[in-house]
Design an enzyme around this catalytic site. Structure first.
Site, mmCIF file in Angstrom:
data_model
loop_
_atom_site.group_PDB
_atom_site.id
_atom_site.type_symbol
_atom_site.label_atom_id
_atom_site.label_comp_id
_atom_site.label_asym_id
_atom_site.label_seq_id
_atom_site.Cartn_x
_atom_site.Cartn_y
_atom_site.Cartn_z
ATOM 1 N N ARG A 127 0.823 -1.149 0.115
ATOM 2 C CA ARG A 127 -0.036 -0.102 0.033
ATOM 3 C C ARG A 127 0.911 1.358 -0.131
ATOM 4 O O ARG A 127 0.505 2.159 -0.541
ATOM 5 C CB ARG A 127 -1.031 0.085 1.181
ATOM 6 C CG ARG A 127 -1.830 1.207 1.366
ATOM 7 C CD ARG A 127 -2.939 0.931 2.274
ATOM 8 N NE ARG A 127 -2.076 0.810 3.627
ATOM 9 C CZ ARG A 127 -3.209 0.710 4.781
ATOM 10 N NH1 ARG A 127 -4.185 0.393 4.674
ATOM 11 N NH2 ARG A 127 -2.536 0.788 6.113
ATOM 12 N N ARG A 129 1.701 3.841 2.362
ATOM 13 C CA ARG A 129 1.070 5.108 2.739
ATOM 14 C C ARG A 129 2.339 5.546 3.615
ATOM 15 O O ARG A 129 3.438 4.758 3.991
ATOM 16 C CB ARG A 129 -0.032 4.953 3.658
ATOM 17 C CG ARG A 129 -1.054 5.810 3.609
ATOM 18 C CD ARG A 129 -2.176 5.362 4.326
ATOM 19 N NE ARG A 129 -2.026 4.826 5.668
ATOM 20 C CZ ARG A 129 -3.031 4.263 6.345
ATOM 21 N NH1 ARG A 129 -4.068 3.859 5.899
ATOM 22 N NH2 ARG A 129 -2.586 3.873 7.512
ATOM 23 N N ARG A 140 3.089 -0.475 14.414
ATOM 24 C CA ARG A 140 1.660 -0.649 14.525
ATOM 25 C C ARG A 140 1.296 -2.303 14.966
ATOM 26 O O ARG A 140 0.159 -2.391 15.805
ATOM 27 C CB ARG A 140 1.073 -0.202 13.374
ATOM 28 C CG ARG A 140 0.900 1.191 13.155
ATOM 29 C CD ARG A 140 1.106 1.882 11.810
ATOM 30 N NE ARG A 140 -0.057 1.384 11.069
ATOM 31 C CZ ARG A 140 0.039 1.500 9.661
ATOM 32 N NH1 ARG A 140 1.011 1.586 8.931
ATOM 33 N NH2 ARG A 140 -1.267 0.860 9.080
HETATM 34 P P1 ATP Z 1 -6.585 -0.877 7.957
HETATM 35 O O1 ATP Z 1 -5.190 -1.101 7.109
HETATM 36 O O2 ATP Z 1 -7.143 -2.333 8.689
HETATM 37 O O3 ATP Z 1 -7.570 -0.023 7.329
HETATM 38 P P2 ATP Z 1 -4.764 1.063 9.123
HETATM 39 O O4 ATP Z 1 -3.620 0.398 9.873
HETATM 40 O O5 ATP Z 1 -4.587 1.594 8.013
HETATM 41 O O6 ATP Z 1 -5.908 -0.161 9.159
HETATM 42 P P3 ATP Z 1 -5.887 3.527 10.298
HETATM 43 O O7 ATP Z 1 -7.385 3.085 10.711
HETATM 44 O O8 ATP Z 1 -5.946 4.153 8.983
HETATM 45 O O9 ATP Z 1 -5.165 2.082 10.262
HETATM 46 O O10 ATP Z 1 -5.168 4.484 11.372
HETATM 47 C C1 ATP Z 1 -3.864 5.051 10.945
HETATM 48 C C2 ATP Z 1 -3.217 5.558 12.319
HETATM 49 O O11 ATP Z 1 -4.176 6.576 12.791
HETATM 50 C C3 ATP Z 1 -3.010 4.586 13.483
HETATM 51 O O12 ATP Z 1 -1.917 4.008 13.291
HETATM 52 C C4 ATP Z 1 -2.963 5.489 14.716
HETATM 53 O O13 ATP Z 1 -2.068 6.256 14.763
HETATM 54 C C5 ATP Z 1 -4.251 6.507 14.266
HETATM 55 N N1 ATP Z 1 -5.483 6.170 14.715
HETATM 56 C C6 ATP Z 1 -6.668 5.881 14.033
HETATM 57 N N2 ATP Z 1 -7.568 5.587 14.499
HETATM 58 C C7 ATP Z 1 -7.297 5.622 16.000
HETATM 59 C C8 ATP Z 1 -7.757 5.360 17.292
HETATM 60 N N3 ATP Z 1 -9.165 4.877 17.489
HETATM 61 N N4 ATP Z 1 -7.139 5.618 18.270
HETATM 62 C C9 ATP Z 1 -5.689 6.062 18.258
HETATM 63 N N5 ATP Z 1 -5.216 6.168 17.182
HETATM 64 C C10 ATP Z 1 -5.995 5.981 15.935
HETATM 65 MG MG MG Z 2 -7.683 1.870 7.552
#
Ligand code: ATP
Ligand code: MG
Length: 190
Positions: A127, A129, A140
């Site tokens: 991905r 990002r 993470r």
């Molecule tokens: P996925 O790939 O399953 O969608 P992701 O790893 O992309 O999950 P995101 O939900 O996009 O994660 O969140 C990115 C970042 O934003 C997290 O690593 C965190 O730092 C912050 N974050 C998002 N939601 C929360 C939360 N509820 N509490 C604390 N930090 C959060």
């Molecule tokens: Mg996400």
């Protein structure tokens, strides 16, 4: 229905939550997306959150709870919603319970998406990002295991957990999720 998506980074929460929201005609709140927008707009919240996000840590609970309760107060979730990325800690889940109770609502179902670690790493690296560099990814995954995994028991104890295998194509996973939702709906109105 108020549905929570739970699972490690890379499990496919965002992809599946968006699809399910369209299918059910209810809004989808992704706290990760919302934070990325705040960072892009360089708001105060965005500036405060950036360092946590880029290093793979969680944004502090009080900021997240404020953000989500404000969203709920807007009335968007009146007829149901999908929460993706929130709650991520037990205190967040407790605050959500309280905020929903005040509005006469509750979480109806928690979809736990699973995938093995190698697959998670592979998807996140692909991905690419800004917070998907190797170091942040490992952090993470570690933060998920320590701070978010306890929510599995939290929601299991409340009888709300539906476990869904997140391996396979997005279509295969989506069909499993739809089956889980149908099971829940049948339980709610017997
Ligand atoms: P996925 O790939 O399953 O969608 P992701 O790893 O992309 O999950 P995101 O939900 O996009 O994660 O969140 C990115 C970042 O934003 C997290 O690593 C965190 O730092 C912050 N974050 C998002 N939601 C929360 C939360 N509820 N509490 C604390 N930090 C959060
Ligand atoms: Mg996400």
């Amino acid at each position: 229905m108020l549905i929570v998506f739970l699972g490690p980074p890379g499990a496919g929460k965002g992809t599946q939550a968006e699809r399910l929201a369209a299918e059910l005609g209810i809004p989808h709140l992704s706290t990760g997306e919302m934070l990325r927008q705040e960072m892009q707009r360089k708001t105060e919240l965005g500036e405060r959150a950036a360092a946590y996000i880029h290093s793979g840590h969680l944004v502090p609970d009080d900021l997240m709870v404020d953000m989500v309760t404000q969203w709920l107060a807007g009335g968007m979730a009146r007829n149901g919603a999908i929460l993706d990325g929130f709650p991520r800690t037990v205190p967040q889940a407790e605050s959500l319970e309280e905020a929903l109770r005040e509005r006469g609502q509750q979480v109806d179902c928690v979809i736990r998406l699973t995938a093995d670690r190698d697959e998670l790493r592979r998807r996140l690296l692909q991905r690419g990002r800004l917070d998907d560099n190797r170091e942040a990814i490992e952090k993470r995954l570690e933060v998920y295991a320590r701070q978010t995994r306890p929510l599995i028991d939290f929601y299991h104890d409340r009888g709300l957990l539906e476990q869904v295998d997140g391996m396979g194509t997005p279509e295969e996973v989506f069909e499993r999720i739809q089956a889980a939702i149908r099971r829940r709906q049948a339980m709610q109105r017997p």
